[in-house]
Scaffold this active site. Structure first.
Site, PDB file in Angstrom:
ATOM      1  N   LYS A   1       0.825  -1.218   0.000  1.00  0.00           N
ATOM      2  CA  LYS A   1       0.000   0.000   0.000  1.00  0.00           C
ATOM      3  C   LYS A   1       0.858   1.268   0.000  1.00  0.00           C
ATOM      4  O   LYS A   1       2.075   1.221   0.260  1.00  0.00           O
ATOM      5  CB  LYS A   1      -0.928  -0.039   1.217  1.00  0.00           C
ATOM      6  CG  LYS A   1      -2.008  -1.122   1.165  1.00  0.00           C
ATOM      7  CD  LYS A   1      -2.901  -1.029   2.403  1.00  0.00           C
ATOM      8  CE  LYS A   1      -4.066  -1.979   2.349  1.00  0.00           C
ATOM      9  NZ  LYS A   1      -4.938  -1.828   3.557  1.00  0.00           N
TER      10      LYS A   1
ATOM     11  N   TYR B   1     -12.526  -1.848  -3.703  1.00  0.00           N
ATOM     12  CA  TYR B   1     -12.984  -2.030  -2.319  1.00  0.00           C
ATOM     13  C   TYR B   1     -14.512  -1.995  -2.193  1.00  0.00           C
ATOM     14  O   TYR B   1     -15.025  -1.743  -1.110  1.00  0.00           O
ATOM     15  CB  TYR B   1     -12.371  -0.946  -1.426  1.00  0.00           C
ATOM     16  CG  TYR B   1     -11.014  -1.305  -0.837  1.00  0.00           C
ATOM     17  CD1 TYR B   1     -10.783  -2.538  -0.210  1.00  0.00           C
ATOM     18  CD2 TYR B   1      -9.964  -0.384  -0.856  1.00  0.00           C
ATOM     19  CE1 TYR B   1      -9.558  -2.849   0.352  1.00  0.00           C
ATOM     20  CE2 TYR B   1      -8.724  -0.686  -0.286  1.00  0.00           C
ATOM     21  CZ  TYR B   1      -8.541  -1.923   0.320  1.00  0.00           C
ATOM     22  OH  TYR B   1      -7.326  -2.227   0.894  1.00  0.00           O
TER      23      TYR B   1
ATOM     24  N   ARG C   1      -2.342 -14.227   4.535  1.00  0.00           N
ATOM     25  CA  ARG C   1      -3.062 -13.547   5.620  1.00  0.00           C
ATOM     26  C   ARG C   1      -2.290 -13.696   6.946  1.00  0.00           C
ATOM     27  O   ARG C   1      -2.204 -12.742   7.732  1.00  0.00           O
ATOM     28  CB  ARG C   1      -4.478 -14.116   5.783  1.00  0.00           C
ATOM     29  CG  ARG C   1      -5.408 -13.884   4.610  1.00  0.00           C
ATOM     30  CD  ARG C   1      -5.808 -12.452   4.416  1.00  0.00           C
ATOM     31  NE  ARG C   1      -6.413 -11.847   5.570  1.00  0.00           N
ATOM     32  CZ  ARG C   1      -7.031 -10.665   5.570  1.00  0.00           C
ATOM     33  NH1 ARG C   1      -7.139  -9.962   4.437  1.00  0.00           N
ATOM     34  NH2 ARG C   1      -7.526 -10.156   6.662  1.00  0.00           N
TER      35      ARG C   1
ATOM     36  N   THR D   1      -5.421  -6.835  10.886  1.00  0.00           N
ATOM     37  CA  THR D   1      -5.712  -5.575  10.199  1.00  0.00           C
ATOM     38  C   THR D   1      -5.140  -4.386  10.960  1.00  0.00           C
ATOM     39  O   THR D   1      -4.566  -3.467  10.361  1.00  0.00           O
ATOM     40  CB  THR D   1      -7.248  -5.412  10.048  1.00  0.00           C
ATOM     41  OG1 THR D   1      -7.771  -6.579   9.402  1.00  0.00           O
ATOM     42  CG2 THR D   1      -7.594  -4.173   9.249  1.00  0.00           C
TER      43      THR D   1
ATOM     44  N   ARG E   1       2.557  -6.506   9.056  1.00  0.00           N
ATOM     45  CA  ARG E   1       1.871  -5.347   9.633  1.00  0.00           C
ATOM     46  C   ARG E   1       2.440  -4.959  10.991  1.00  0.00           C
ATOM     47  O   ARG E   1       2.483  -3.779  11.335  1.00  0.00           O
ATOM     48  CB  ARG E   1       0.362  -5.614   9.699  1.00  0.00           C
ATOM     49  CG  ARG E   1      -0.298  -5.469   8.324  1.00  0.00           C
ATOM     50  CD  ARG E   1      -1.703  -5.966   8.324  1.00  0.00           C
ATOM     51  NE  ARG E   1      -2.457  -5.527   7.150  1.00  0.00           N
ATOM     52  CZ  ARG E   1      -3.659  -5.979   6.822  1.00  0.00           C
ATOM     53  NH1 ARG E   1      -4.248  -6.895   7.582  1.00  0.00           N
ATOM     54  NH2 ARG E   1      -4.281  -5.530   5.737  1.00  0.00           N
TER      55      ARG E   1
ATOM     56  N   ASN F   1      -1.828   0.297   6.975  1.00  0.00           N
ATOM     57  CA  ASN F   1      -1.309  -0.981   7.484  1.00  0.00           C
ATOM     58  C   ASN F   1      -0.451  -1.735   6.457  1.00  0.00           C
ATOM     59  O   ASN F   1      -0.272  -2.941   6.531  1.00  0.00           O
ATOM     60  CB  ASN F   1      -2.446  -1.836   8.043  1.00  0.00           C
ATOM     61  CG  ASN F   1      -3.518  -2.124   7.011  1.00  0.00           C
ATOM     62  OD1 ASN F   1      -3.363  -1.819   5.834  1.00  0.00           O
ATOM     63  ND2 ASN F   1      -4.610  -2.714   7.454  1.00  0.00           N
TER      64      ASN F   1
ATOM     65  N   HIS G   1      -2.189  -5.291   1.611  1.00  0.00           N
ATOM     66  CA  HIS G   1      -3.502  -5.913   1.408  1.00  0.00           C
ATOM     67  C   HIS G   1      -3.277  -7.344   0.987  1.00  0.00           C
ATOM     68  O   HIS G   1      -2.322  -7.640   0.266  1.00  0.00           O
ATOM     69  CB  HIS G   1      -4.281  -5.197   0.292  1.00  0.00           C
ATOM     70  CG  HIS G   1      -5.478  -5.983  -0.185  1.00  0.00           C
ATOM     71  ND1 HIS G   1      -6.694  -5.922   0.443  1.00  0.00           N
ATOM     72  CD2 HIS G   1      -5.612  -6.905  -1.178  1.00  0.00           C
ATOM     73  CE1 HIS G   1      -7.537  -6.764  -0.166  1.00  0.00           C
ATOM     74  NE2 HIS G   1      -6.907  -7.366  -1.155  1.00  0.00           N
TER      75      HIS G   1
ATOM     76  N   GLU H   1      -9.834 -10.553  -7.446  1.00  0.00           N
ATOM     77  CA  GLU H   1      -8.854  -9.469  -7.300  1.00  0.00           C
ATOM     78  C   GLU H   1      -7.699  -9.597  -8.300  1.00  0.00           C
ATOM     79  O   GLU H   1      -7.196  -8.588  -8.807  1.00  0.00           O
ATOM     80  CB  GLU H   1      -8.329  -9.431  -5.858  1.00  0.00           C
ATOM     81  CG  GLU H   1      -9.410  -9.020  -4.869  1.00  0.00           C
ATOM     82  CD  GLU H   1      -8.943  -8.975  -3.417  1.00  0.00           C
ATOM     83  OE1 GLU H   1      -9.760  -8.595  -2.567  1.00  0.00           O
ATOM     84  OE2 GLU H   1      -7.771  -9.311  -3.135  1.00  0.00           O
TER      85      GLU H   1
HETATM   86  N1  UDP Z   1      -9.743  -0.223   7.607  1.00  0.00           N
HETATM   87  C1  UDP Z   1      -9.805   1.006   8.215  1.00  0.00           C
HETATM   88  N2  UDP Z   1     -10.510   1.135   9.379  1.00  0.00           N
HETATM   89  C2  UDP Z   1     -11.148   0.069   9.961  1.00  0.00           C
HETATM   90  C3  UDP Z   1     -11.071  -1.186   9.321  1.00  0.00           C
HETATM   91  C4  UDP Z   1     -10.359  -1.299   8.150  1.00  0.00           C
HETATM   92  O1  UDP Z   1      -9.237   1.974   7.725  1.00  0.00           O
HETATM   93  O2  UDP Z   1     -11.759   0.242  11.013  1.00  0.00           O
HETATM   94  C5  UDP Z   1      -8.994  -0.354   6.347  1.00  0.00           C
HETATM   95  C6  UDP Z   1      -7.675  -1.076   6.541  1.00  0.00           C
HETATM   96  O3  UDP Z   1      -6.689  -0.424   5.759  1.00  0.00           O
HETATM   97  C7  UDP Z   1      -7.959  -2.456   6.003  1.00  0.00           C
HETATM   98  C8  UDP Z   1      -8.960  -2.167   4.900  1.00  0.00           C
HETATM   99  O4  UDP Z   1      -9.748  -1.100   5.408  1.00  0.00           O
HETATM  100  O5  UDP Z   1      -6.783  -3.071   5.527  1.00  0.00           O
HETATM  101  C9  UDP Z   1      -9.866  -3.308   4.539  1.00  0.00           C
HETATM  102  O6  UDP Z   1     -10.495  -3.780   5.703  1.00  0.00           O
HETATM  103  P1  UDP Z   1     -10.586  -5.341   6.019  1.00  0.00           P
HETATM  104  O7  UDP Z   1     -11.517  -5.516   7.160  1.00  0.00           O
HETATM  105  O8  UDP Z   1     -10.889  -6.077   4.762  1.00  0.00           O
HETATM  106  O9  UDP Z   1      -9.101  -5.695   6.527  1.00  0.00           O
HETATM  107  P2  UDP Z   1      -7.947  -6.557   5.846  1.00  0.00           P
HETATM  108  O10 UDP Z   1      -8.596  -7.623   5.038  1.00  0.00           O
HETATM  109  O11 UDP Z   1      -7.138  -5.605   5.001  1.00  0.00           O
HETATM  110  O12 UDP Z   1      -7.144  -7.074   7.000  1.00  0.00           O
HETATM  111 MG    MG Z   2     -10.061  -7.543   3.594  1.00  0.00          MG
END
Ligand code: UDP
Ligand code: MG
Length: 136
Positions: A12, A52, A88, A94, A105, A115, A118, A129
Site C-alpha cells: 500500500k 474495495y 493472511r 488488520t 503489519r 497498514n 492488502h 482481485e
Molecule cells: N480499515 C480502516 N478502518 C477500519 C477497518 C479497516 O481503515 O476500522 C482499512 C484497513 O486499511 C484495512 C482495509 O480497510 O486493511 C480493509 O479492511 P478489512 O476488514 O478487509 O481488513 P484486511 O482484510 O485488510 O485485513
Molecule cells: Mg479484507
C-alpha cells in the site's frame, strides 16, 4: 495432497512511500511465495472504489479509497501452497497494534488505515482481485 494457490497482494501507499517494497517482496520470497506477476501503479479514486466495493457500506470506505489512490502501490500475484491463508498469516491482523510479532503489519504498519499491505481473504476473492489487476 498439494494445494497450490494464487492470491493477490498489494503493498500500500504508506509502504511504497517509505521505499519498503523491495524489503516486503523479499519477505514474501523468503517465506516461499513466488511472485508470478507484479506492477507498480497508481489507482484513480474510482478504481479504488471499485476494488474495495465490498466495503462500500462501511464508515471508513471513502477514506480507505482515497488512501489507496493517494500514491503508488505495488500489486503482485503470489503463489504458494495454501497461499491465501499463508499470506493472511504473514500479513498479520488488520490493526498493526494487534498484529503478532514477525508479521508484516507488526513490523511496518503505522495504523489501522495505513497498514502497509492488502491480501485476498478467500480463494474466491483472490481470483476476482487477480482479474481486477491482471486481466489481459
Ligand atoms: N480499515 C480502516 N478502518 C477500519 C477497518 C479497516 O481503515 O476500522 C482499512 C484497513 O486499511 C484495512 C482495509 O480497510 O486493511 C480493509 O479492511 P478489512 O476488514 O478487509 O481488513 P484486511 O482484510 O485488510 O485485513
Ligand atoms: Mg479484507
Amino acid at each position: 495432497m498439494s494445494n497450490i494457490e494464487r492470491t493477490l497482494s498489494i503493498i500500500k501507499p504508506d509502504a511504497v512511500e517509505r521505499n519498503l517494497d523491495n524489503e516486503i517482496k523479499d519477505i514474501f520470497k523468503s517465506q516461499g511465495f513466488s511472485i508470478l506477476k507484479e506492477k507498480k501503479i497508481q489507482l484513480e479514486k474510482f478504481e479504488a472504489e471499485k476494488f474495495y466495493k465490498i466495503h462500500e457500506t462501511k464508515p471508513f470506505y471513502d477514506d480507505l479509497c482515497s488512501y489507496l489512490a493517494s500514491g503508488p502501490i505495488v500489486v503482485m500475484v503470489l503463489e504458494k501452497e495454501d497461499a491465501v491463508l499463508g499470506n493472511r498469516e504473514l500479513m498479520g491482523a488488520t490493526n498493526p497494534k494487534e498484529a503478532k510479532e514477525g508479521t508484516i503489519r507488526k513490523k511496518y504498519g503505522i495504523s489501522i488505515d495505513k497498514n502497509s499491505v492488502h491480501g485476498s481473504d478467500s480463494l474466491e476473492n483472490a481470483k476476482i482481485e487477480i482479474d481486477f489487476f491482471f486481466k489481459d
